[in-house]
Motif scaffolding. Structure first.
Motif, short mmCIF file in Angstrom:
data_model
loop_
_atom_site.label_atom_id
_atom_site.label_comp_id
_atom_site.label_asym_id
_atom_site.label_seq_id
_atom_site.Cartn_x
_atom_site.Cartn_y
_atom_site.Cartn_z
N ALA A 107 0.83 -1.21 0.00
CA ALA A 107 0.00 0.00 0.00
C ALA A 107 0.86 1.26 0.00
O ALA A 107 0.58 2.23 -0.71
N ARG A 108 1.95 1.25 0.80
CA ARG A 108 2.84 2.41 0.80
C ARG A 108 3.51 2.60 -0.55
O ARG A 108 3.67 3.73 -1.03
N GLU A 109 3.90 1.50 -1.17
CA GLU A 109 4.54 1.61 -2.48
C GLU A 109 3.59 2.18 -3.53
O GLU A 109 3.97 3.01 -4.34
N ARG A 110 2.34 1.75 -3.47
CA ARG A 110 1.36 2.28 -4.42
C ARG A 110 1.10 3.76 -4.15
O ARG A 110 0.96 4.55 -5.10
N ALA A 111 1.05 4.13 -2.87
CA ALA A 111 0.85 5.55 -2.55
C ALA A 111 2.02 6.39 -3.03
O ALA A 111 1.84 7.49 -3.57
N SER A 118 1.98 9.38 -5.77
CA SER A 118 2.52 10.72 -5.48
C SER A 118 3.58 11.11 -6.49
O SER A 118 3.66 12.27 -6.92
N ARG A 119 4.40 10.15 -6.88
CA ARG A 119 5.43 10.47 -7.88
C ARG A 119 4.82 10.88 -9.21
O ARG A 119 5.26 11.85 -9.85
N ARG A 120 3.79 10.16 -9.62
CA ARG A 120 3.14 10.51 -10.89
C ARG A 120 2.48 11.89 -10.81
O ARG A 120 2.56 12.68 -11.76
N SER A 148 5.58 19.03 -14.81
CA SER A 148 5.46 19.17 -16.27
C SER A 148 4.53 20.32 -16.63
O SER A 148 4.79 21.11 -17.54
N HIS A 149 3.42 20.42 -15.88
CA HIS A 149 2.47 21.50 -16.16
C HIS A 149 3.08 22.86 -15.84
O HIS A 149 2.91 23.84 -16.59
N ASP A 150 3.81 22.95 -14.71
CA ASP A 150 4.40 24.23 -14.30
C ASP A 150 5.53 24.66 -15.23
O ASP A 150 5.78 25.87 -15.40
N LEU A 151 6.22 23.70 -15.82
CA LEU A 151 7.34 24.05 -16.70
C LEU A 151 6.90 24.26 -18.15
O LEU A 151 7.61 24.92 -18.91
#
Length: 216
Positions: A167-171, A175-177, A184-187
């Motif tokens: 569950a932590r790995e999926r979270a 978060s990374r995505r 990407s949006h800000d740049l």
């Protein structure tokens, strides 16, 4: 540790036999003869049982349980037959003893099979636990055996830790995505403006003070 335990068990058995002989006023010579034949029969039966156990160590638990149940009975029958021949016991008394031992062997076999069934059920239970490690399932009912129950509890705890880790790995992956998407949006907007200015400078579309401003 195992050798010490076996020695203590044999010492206790010898003490009980000596006390029983003394209580019944059995002559010392007869005690030595009986002890000799009993020890010889027990040793041979024990070695035979150990060899059979080694031969079926990868076989079903039922076979191993039957060998464990029958080894002391074989030792008892062999010792009784040898002792009766040495002490000139009548054939009638020996036959009566063998009848009793035959009945006892039936009980031993049934008991051994019952133990084998419980051990087989416990091992199947542990196998099912191992197959669903980390799937987040609820803790299972522990087997009857204390050792197997403890192992089942450890497998349940390991499964719970694996579920939490998954569950932590999926979270973290989520978060990374999200972080990559936000960056990407800000740049994207400033990079688009910078690219447009560079292309304008490259194509010499700006002149005068605009060039300095664009470079700045």
């Amino acid at each position: 540790m195992r050798a010490l335990r076996a020695f203590l068990v044999l010492l206790a058995a010898g003490g009980v036999a000596a006390a029983f002989a003394a209580a019944n006023h059995i002559p010392g010579h007869d005690v030595l003869v009986l002890a000799w034949y009993a020890a010889g029969a027990a040793t041979i039966s024990g070695l035979l049982g150990a060899v059979l156990q080694r031969m079926v160590r990868r076989g079903p638990v039922a076979h191993q349980a039957l060998i464990v149940a029958l080894t002391p009975l074989v030792a008892t029958v062999a010792g009784a037959v040898l002792a009766s021949r040495a002490m000139f016991v009548s054939n009638h008394d020996l036959a009566a003893l063998l009848v009793v031992l035959a009945a006892a062997s039936g009980v031993a076999v049934v008991t051994g099979l019952g133990l084998a069934d419980r051990l087989s059920a416990g091992t199947r239970h542990l196998g099912a636990l191992a197959e669903r490690l980390g799937d987040g399932s609820a803790p299972s009912t522990p087997p009857d055996s204390r050792e197997l129950a403890r192992l089942a509890e450890q497998l349940d705890a390991t499964s719970a830790r694996l579920s939490e880790s998954t569950a932590r790995e999926r979270a973290l992956e989520s978060s990374r995505r999200e972080l990559v998407a936000w960056v990407s949006h800000d740049l994207r907007t400033p990079l688009a403006g910078i690219r447009a200015m560079v292309e304008a400078l490259e194509d010499e579309l700006v002149e005068g003070d605009d060039v300095t401003r664009y470079y700045r």
